[in-house]
Design a protein around this motif. Structure first.
Motif, PDB file in Angstrom:
ATOM      1  N   SER A   1       5.515   3.860   0.893  1.00 29.59           N
ATOM      2  CA  SER A   1       4.893   2.552   0.709  1.00 29.59           C
ATOM      3  C   SER A   1       5.241   1.653   1.880  1.00 29.59           C
ATOM      4  O   SER A   1       6.357   1.694   2.398  1.00 29.59           O
ATOM      5  CB  SER A   1       5.371   1.908  -0.600  1.00 29.59           C
ATOM      6  OG  SER A   1       5.115   2.749  -1.704  1.00 29.59           O
TER       7      SER A   1
ATOM      8  N   ASP B   1      -9.256  -4.438   2.450  1.00 26.15           N
ATOM      9  CA  ASP B   1     -10.393  -5.156   1.874  1.00 26.15           C
ATOM     10  C   ASP B   1     -10.127  -6.659   1.841  1.00 26.15           C
ATOM     11  O   ASP B   1     -11.007  -7.467   2.171  1.00 26.15           O
ATOM     12  CB  ASP B   1     -10.683  -4.636   0.461  1.00 26.15           C
ATOM     13  CG  ASP B   1     -11.161  -3.203   0.458  1.00 26.15           C
ATOM     14  OD1 ASP B   1     -11.636  -2.740   1.509  1.00 26.15           O
ATOM     15  OD2 ASP B   1     -11.048  -2.524  -0.585  1.00 26.15           O
TER      16      ASP B   1
ATOM     17  N   ILE C   1       0.846  -1.189   0.000  1.00 28.85           N
ATOM     18  CA  ILE C   1       0.000   0.000   0.000  1.00 28.85           C
ATOM     19  C   ILE C   1       0.884   1.242   0.000  1.00 28.85           C
ATOM     20  O   ILE C   1       1.988   1.229   0.556  1.00 28.85           O
ATOM     21  CB  ILE C   1      -0.944   0.007   1.226  1.00 28.85           C
ATOM     22  CG1 ILE C   1      -2.053   1.044   1.071  1.00 28.85           C
ATOM     23  CG2 ILE C   1      -0.177   0.209   2.521  1.00 28.85           C
ATOM     24  CD1 ILE C   1      -3.153   0.919   2.116  1.00 28.85           C
TER      25      ILE C   1
ATOM     26  N   GLN D   1      -1.940  -0.085   6.165  1.00 27.57           N
ATOM     27  CA  GLN D   1      -2.220   1.271   6.620  1.00 27.57           C
ATOM     28  C   GLN D   1      -1.648   1.532   8.015  1.00 27.57           C
ATOM     29  O   GLN D   1      -1.110   2.611   8.275  1.00 27.57           O
ATOM     30  CB  GLN D   1      -3.729   1.532   6.608  1.00 27.57           C
ATOM     31  CG  GLN D   1      -4.072   2.995   6.904  1.00 27.57           C
ATOM     32  CD  GLN D   1      -5.472   3.364   6.477  1.00 27.57           C
ATOM     33  OE1 GLN D   1      -6.080   2.689   5.669  1.00 27.57           O
ATOM     34  NE2 GLN D   1      -6.004   4.433   7.031  1.00 27.57           N
TER      35      GLN D   1
ATOM     36  N   PHE E   1       0.920   5.731   0.198  1.00 29.66           N
ATOM     37  CA  PHE E   1       0.234   6.987   0.479  1.00 29.66           C
ATOM     38  C   PHE E   1       1.123   8.140   0.043  1.00 29.66           C
ATOM     39  O   PHE E   1       2.360   8.038   0.055  1.00 29.66           O
ATOM     40  CB  PHE E   1      -0.078   7.128   1.975  1.00 29.66           C
ATOM     41  CG  PHE E   1      -1.280   6.349   2.431  1.00 29.66           C
ATOM     42  CD1 PHE E   1      -2.535   6.937   2.462  1.00 29.66           C
ATOM     43  CD2 PHE E   1      -1.156   5.027   2.817  1.00 29.66           C
ATOM     44  CE1 PHE E   1      -3.642   6.210   2.876  1.00 29.66           C
ATOM     45  CE2 PHE E   1      -2.247   4.294   3.233  1.00 29.66           C
ATOM     46  CZ  PHE E   1      -3.496   4.892   3.259  1.00 29.66           C
TER      47      PHE E   1
ATOM     48  N   LYS F   1      -6.378   0.667  -2.197  1.00 28.25           N
ATOM     49  CA  LYS F   1      -6.572   0.312  -0.786  1.00 28.25           C
ATOM     50  C   LYS F   1      -7.053  -1.139  -0.680  1.00 28.25           C
ATOM     51  O   LYS F   1      -7.991  -1.450   0.054  1.00 28.25           O
ATOM     52  CB  LYS F   1      -7.580   1.267  -0.134  1.00 28.25           C
ATOM     53  CG  LYS F   1      -7.067   2.700  -0.023  1.00 28.25           C
ATOM     54  CD  LYS F   1      -8.055   3.578   0.733  1.00 28.25           C
ATOM     55  CE  LYS F   1      -7.507   4.991   0.919  1.00 28.25           C
ATOM     56  NZ  LYS F   1      -8.456   5.862   1.660  1.00 28.25           N
ATOM     57  N   TYR F   2      -6.375  -2.030  -1.381  1.00 35.02           N
ATOM     58  CA  TYR F   2      -6.810  -3.420  -1.425  1.00 35.02           C
ATOM     59  C   TYR F   2      -6.500  -4.178  -0.134  1.00 35.02           C
ATOM     60  O   TYR F   2      -7.233  -5.091   0.253  1.00 35.02           O
ATOM     61  CB  TYR F   2      -6.152  -4.128  -2.609  1.00 35.02           C
ATOM     62  CG  TYR F   2      -6.671  -5.530  -2.867  1.00 35.02           C
ATOM     63  CD1 TYR F   2      -8.008  -5.739  -3.170  1.00 35.02           C
ATOM     64  CD2 TYR F   2      -5.824  -6.629  -2.793  1.00 35.02           C
ATOM     65  CE1 TYR F   2      -8.499  -7.012  -3.399  1.00 35.02           C
ATOM     66  CE2 TYR F   2      -6.301  -7.917  -3.025  1.00 35.02           C
ATOM     67  CZ  TYR F   2      -7.641  -8.104  -3.327  1.00 35.02           C
ATOM     68  OH  TYR F   2      -8.113  -9.368  -3.550  1.00 35.02           O
TER      69      TYR F   2
ATOM     70  N   THR G   1      -4.327   9.539  -0.299  1.00 34.07           N
ATOM     71  CA  THR G   1      -4.272   8.464  -1.284  1.00 34.07           C
ATOM     72  C   THR G   1      -3.533   8.979  -2.508  1.00 34.07           C
ATOM     73  O   THR G   1      -3.856  10.055  -3.021  1.00 34.07           O
ATOM     74  CB  THR G   1      -5.688   8.016  -1.690  1.00 34.07           C
ATOM     75  OG1 THR G   1      -6.391   7.602  -0.530  1.00 34.07           O
ATOM     76  CG2 THR G   1      -5.625   6.870  -2.681  1.00 34.07           C
TER      77      THR G   1
END
Length: 694
Positions: free
Chosen positions: A448, A654, A405, A452, A407, A650-651, A474
């Protein structure tokens, strides 16, 4: 803390999912070994091991820490590792530096997703393991349910060598199946206990598990199996010998039980580490690579030349850079010099330290097998090799998972931009799981990480250690533009002023190229209608205009520009005029060449449990994903797919939600593809709105 031989050293990592009680158990071990005079509390922020301010605040382990203790003439280096998904890269690296692992299983929750992941890491390094079922005093604790969970999750034979006396609030002691004795503990978490007779109501159960234990250990040796089959009793020494052999060969895994907070069973865990886990002499040698020849070089504890591997770096505001390493061969003393073949530099070793969490203990000498720390090395970073003399031999770096991920980071104060950059690069030395870079297209500073929470922890450390605040956003998707057809047209720039004017006139053709081809420029001018000195300006004008695109402000790629005609003025023409004319021509012709938007497509590898495959595949389809392959694995399924980057920014959270935290994934850039028309229209509208807002 002196040790004379590697055979009296044990290097062991405590691993499990977060919240199973690793840190609490190590605190009781430190207390029992008289390294501390009190048992620290994770909830109260008083542990020796979790000393980072962010760890104290969040009540979780973020970094790997080392505790060196003495127990019964042995030196134990215990590594306390993170158990939460975002920080398991730290755990994998820690496992590369040890010879065995203690797996903490919760008597309440059993085996969770993170435990399965760290177990796999331990298997990669072929580590011998013992299991400690913790939290036997808590509500809903069930030792036998945990045993079943262990066997089902890991496909191993868990071999209890202790059984609990009572459970939940009535848990008061343990039965030793090797010595066939019971130990009863007081309510207070002291190091004391009393020997007692095995409770009568437990005798059938104890006899049953004793038979399983004796059968298992007898199979480790021909003499033992012969003695067992002839009906003779095995001695305590023979059972321990068989347990050691079976544990190190991974034939079975001994299981202990207890309660960290009540200090029940932790002393016996210490003895089990010594009795059943390997010394550095019993582990296979570590392989290094000779950079000159490319050959593998085995490094053994008995080798004379000093060689060590750096597996952790801390940045301390007061003590500076702390380098933690494992010695694999030779000896090292204070006031010596070592060579770093990775950096091709010599380093001065002033003082060596052993570690007990946040406490440093001075030592004069290290031997093969020891884990220690040096501070203020100039050049050395994580995964570097240290040698006793100049050499070309290096240990391999540990392969850690790629960040999942990213940001965008924006300093709250423009004055802090340099401090943010400096702080991030210092933190990269400490945390090998983060990446920092600037997106060439969007010019965003990207951070990275593994999730999160990982990113948020880095931001908190920036504030804590370097006194800078940043905002997380994001990141923008780096869309691009291209053309689908060929088109021709003119760009003419003519400007008259009171003095000398400006004149440039070009005719260009734009042609689409294959995806990934970039930009090409061709000069087809004949007869000098555009003088040669102005042609570079034409190419520059097209390049600069292409960077701004024509649909949504994204760079245009994968096209060829051909300059085939034009005109000039002997007085008014200039490089600037031809550059402007070329830009005008590009914007006009590109609109006629059917421009389209391109989006980055990512290769994604996902590992999920069998029972969640359908959910994950359905979700990928909803994200416009293209399934490449689904392959069965021992513990689930491996899905390979290609998905637009915009759909998986934002996998990570999830996937965690869909799989109950058991799913893992990695991804990397693959290629660019045309964005579907209905989606492209929304992106273009949003891009124009953002431009108007700016």
């Amino acid at each position: 803390m002196n040790v004379s031989s590697p055979k009296n050293i044990r290097n062991v990592a405590f691993i499990s999912h977060g919240g199973a009680g690793k840190t609490s158990l190590i605190e009781t071990i430190l207390f029992n070994a008289k390294a501390t005079n009190r048992i620290g509390s994770v909830d109260n922020g008083t542990t020796i091991m979790d000393f980072d301010p962010v760890e104290i605040e969040k009540k979780i382990s973020i970094n790997t820490k080392v505790a060196t203790i003495e127990w019964k003439k042995h030196l134990l280096n215990i590594l306390d590792t993170p158990g939460y998904a975002n920080f398991l890269h730290e755990t994998k690296v820690a496992l590369s530096a040890v010879g065995g692992a203690v797996v903490i299983a919760s008597a309440i929750t059993g085996v969770k997703a993170e435990t399965e992941r760290v177990w796999k890491f331990s298997e990669e390094f072929d580590l011998a393991k013992i299991i400690f079922v913790n939290k036997m005093d808590k509500e809903r604790a069930d030792f036998y349910r945990a045993l079943g969970d262990i066997e089902q999750s890991f496909g191993v034979i868990p071999l209890p060598i202790f059984l609990p006396i009572g459970k939940e609030s009535s848990f008061k002691g343990i039965v030793d199946l090797v010595k066939m004795k019971a130990y009863i503990y007081p309510d207070e978490p002291t190091a004391d206990f009393k020997e007692a007779e095995i409770p009568t109501e437990m005798m059938d159960e104890v006899e049953n598990y004793r038979i399983k234990l004796v059968e298992a250990v007898s199979e480790t040796d021909d003499e033992l199996i012969e003695k067992y089959l002839e009906g003779e009793e095995l001695t305590e020494e023979e059972i321990k010998k068989g347990l050691r052999e079976g544990t190190i060969s991974k034939r079975f895994i001994p299981v202990l039980c207890g309660s960290a907070v009540k200090n029940i069973g932790s002393k016996f865990l210490l003895e089990a580490i010594i009795d059943y886990l390997p010394s550095p002499l019993e582990r296979e040698y570590k392989i290094a690579i000779d950079e000159k020849t490319g050959e593998e070089v085995p490094v053994r504890p008995e080798d004379e030349n000093f060689m060590a591997f750096v597996f952790k770096t801390f940045i301390d505001p007061f003590a500076g850079k702390l380098t933690i390493f494992r010695v694999y061969s030779g000896e090292l003393t204070n006031d010596s010099e070592v060579y770093n073949p990775n950096k091709e530099e010599y380093e001065k070793v002033n003082q060596l330290y052993l570690l007990q969490g946040k406490n440093f203990i001075k030592t004069n000498k290290l031997i093969a097998g020891q884990i220690a720390m040096i501070n203020k090395l100039k050049y050395t970073t994580t995964f570097d090799t240290l040698c006793g003399k100049k050499c070309s031999i290096k240990f391999k770096a540990v392969e850690v998972p790629e960040p999942v991920i990213s940001f965008s980071l924006q300093p709250k104060s423009k004055d802090d931009e340099d401090k943010v950059s400096t702080g991030l690069h210092r933190l990269m030395e400490e945390d090998i799981g983060i990446r920092v870079g600037r997106d060439e297209q969007t010019n965003e500073l990207l951070l990275s990480g593994m999730g999160q929470m990982h990113i948020e922890v880095v931001v908190e450390k920036l504030k804590e250690k370097f006194k800078v605040d940043v905002e997380l956003k994001t990141p923008k998707v780096p869309y691009k533009e291209t053309i689908k057809f060929s088109a021709k047209g003119q760009g003419k720039y003519k400007k008259q002023t009171g003095g000398r004017g400006q004149y440039g006139d070009v005719w260009i053709e734009l042609q689409p190229l294959d995806r990934g081809a970039g930009f090409e420029f061709e000069d087809r001018i004949v007869g000098g209608v555009v003088p040669k000195q102005y042609i570079p300006a034409v190419e520059k004008g097209i390049r600069e205009a292409a960077q701004e695109g024509i649909l949504a402000g994204y760079p245009m790629v994968d096209f060829k520009a051909i300059l085939y005609d034009g005109s000039y003025h002997s007085v008014d023409s200039s490089e600037l005029a031809f550059k402007i004319a070329a830009s005008m021509a590009f914007k006009k012709v590109a609109l006629e060449a059917k421009p389209v938007l391109l989006e980055p497509i990512m290769n994604i590898d996902i590992f999920v449990p069998e029972d969640t495959v359908g959910t994950v595949l359905g979700d990928l389809n909803a994200r416009r994903g293209r399934i490449i392959n689904v392959e069965p694995q021992i513990t689930g399924q491996h899905i390979r797919a290609q998905v637009p980057m915009a759909e998986i920014l934002k996998y990570a959270p999830d996937l965690r939600s869909m799989t109950g935290g058991r799913g893992m994934f990695t991804m990397e850039f693959s290629h660019y593809e045309e964005v579907p028309t209905h989606i492209a229209e929304k992106i273009i509208v949003q891009a124009k709105a953002d431009k108007d807002k700016d």
